[in-house]
Enzyme design. Structure first.
Site: not given
Ligand SMILES: NC(=O)C1=CN([C@@H]2O[C@H](COP(=O)(O)OP(=O)(O)OC[C@H]3O[C@@H](n4cnc5c(N)ncnc54)[C@H](OP(=O)(O)O)[C@@H]3O)[C@@H](O)[C@H]2O)C=CC1
Ligand SMILES: Nc1nc2c(c(=O)[nH]1)N=C([C@H](O)[C@@H](O)CO)CN2
Length: 241
Positions: A153
Site C-alpha cells: 500500500y
Molecule cells: N481515511 C483515512 O483516515 C485516510 C485516508 N487516506 C486516503 O484518502 C482517500 C479516501 O479515504 P477513505 O474515504 O477512507 O477511503 P475508503 O477506504 O473508504 O475507499 C474509498 C472508495 O474507494 C473505492 N474503491 C476501492 N477499490 C476500488 C476499485 N478497485 N475499483 C473502484 N473503486 C474502488 C471503494 O469502493 P467500495 O466501497 O465499493 O469498495 C470506496 O468507496 C483514499 O485514497 C485513502 O487512501 C489516506 C490516509 C488516511
Molecule cells: N483507502 C483507505 N486508505 C487508508 C485508510 C482507509 O480507511 N482507507 N485509512 C488509513 C488510516 O487512517 C491510517 O492513516 C491510520 O494511521 C490509511 N489509509
C-alpha cells in the site's frame, strides 16, 4: 477560474462513502456539477443521484474496467473541472493473500487507475485556459515513512506521489496537479476502543478530524492559480510527535 464558475463537472472516484462522499456533497451544495464512480451501490449513491450527482459504476481492478469507466464519463460530459483520485483500498499484508496478489491490487488502484485515467481525461481537462482544471491524487502520510504492515500500500502511494510531479510538468499551465497526504482522518467501523485511543495519541493535535479537513484543502487547491506539483500533508503534526 473559481470552483463553481465552471459548468464542467468535478469527478470523484470512489464517491460512495467516507471522504469521497463528503466531497461530493460539498460540491453539490455549491451547485457544482459532480460525477462520481462507485463500485458498491451503497444507499448513499442513490442519495447522491437524488441530489443531482451523476453516479457511474466503475470497478478499477482491471485496466478494461478503468477504460470502460472513462468511456462512460466521456458520454456524460465534454469537459472536466477536476479529477479527484480518491478511490483506494487500505490492504495490509496478510496470510490470506500472497504478496504478489497484494502488490498487484495496490498498484492497480493507486497507480494504474490514476495513470490511465489522467491520460484518458487529458482532452477533457485541457482547452479551458490557464489554471482552469485540477487533478488531485490522494496519497498518504506513510509515503514519507513507509509502513511495516501495509508495505505494498505504502509503495503504491509513493508511486502515486511521484505521478503528481510528472503530470504537473506534463499538463501545466492549463491543469494543476497536486497530492494530498493525509494521516488518520477518520476511523473505520471495525476500529476498537484501544486502537482509537492509540490513534488519537499519534499526532500533536490529538484528534481524528474527519472528512472536512480534506474538503477544506481541496477547496484551497481548486481555487489556486499557482500551486502545482506538490504534496500537501494533512497529518496533525504527526512527524513531530
Ligand atoms: N481515511 C483515512 O483516515 C485516510 C485516508 N487516506 C486516503 O484518502 C482517500 C479516501 O479515504 P477513505 O474515504 O477512507 O477511503 P475508503 O477506504 O473508504 O475507499 C474509498 C472508495 O474507494 C473505492 N474503491 C476501492 N477499490 C476500488 C476499485 N478497485 N475499483 C473502484 N473503486 C474502488 C471503494 O469502493 P467500495 O466501497 O465499493 O469498495 C470506496 O468507496 C483514499 O485514497 C485513502 O487512501 C489516506 C490516509 C488516511
Ligand atoms: N483507502 C483507505 N486508505 C487508508 C485508510 C482507509 O480507511 N482507507 N485509512 C488509513 C488510516 O487512517 C491510517 O492513516 C491510520 O494511521 C490509511 N489509509
Amino acid at each position: 477560474m473559481g470552483i463553481t464558475s465552471s459548468a464542467r463537472p468535478i469527478l470523484i472516484t470512489g464517491g460512495g462513502k467516507r471522504i469521497g462522499l463528503a466531497l461530493a456533497h460539498h460540491f453539490l451544495a455549491k451547485q457544482q456539477p459532480v460525477i462520481i464512480s462507485y463500485r458498491t451501490r451503497y444507499p448513499a449513491v442513490a442519495e447522491l443521484e437524488q441530489a443531482g450527482a451523476t453516479c457511474l459504476f466503475g470497478d478499477f481492478s482491471t485496466n478494461q474496467g478503468i477504460e470502460q469507466f472513462a468511456a462512460q464519463v466521456k458520454q456524460h460530459c465534454n469537459g472536466l473541472r477536476a479529477v479527484l483520485h480518491n478511490a483506494s483500498a487500505w490492504l495490509a499484508e496478510s496470510p490470506h493473500s500472497s504478496p504478489a496478489q497484494t502488490l498487484a491490487a495496490m498498484l492497480q488502484i493507486h497507480v494504474n487507475t490514476p495513470y490511465l485515467l489522467n491520460h484518458l481525461f487529458e482532452p477533457l481537462l485541457r482547452g479551458h485556459g490557464h489554471s482552469s482544471a485540477d487533478i488531485i491524487h490522494f496519497t498518504d502520510y506513510v509515503v514519507e515513512r513507509g509502513s511495516d504492515k501495509h508495505i505494498a500500500y505504502a509503495a503504491s502511494k509513493a508511486a502515486l506521489d511521484n505521478l503528481t510531479r510528472s503530470f504537473a510538468r506534463k499538463l501545466a499551465p492549463e491543469v494543476k496537479v497536486n497530492a494530498i497526504a493525509p494521516a488518520m482522518i477518520m476511523f473505520n467501523e471495525q476500529d476498537d476502543a484501544d486502537y482509537r485511543k492509540e490513534a488519537l495519541n499519534k499526532s500533536l493535535m490529538k484528534i481524528v478530524p474527519g472528512e472536512q479537513e480534506i474538503v477544506l484543502l481541496v477547496d484551497y487547491l481548486l481555487n489556486s492559480h499557482y500551486v502545482t506539483g506538490r504534496t500537501h500533508a494533512v497529518d496533525g503534526g504527526r512527524p513531530l510527535r
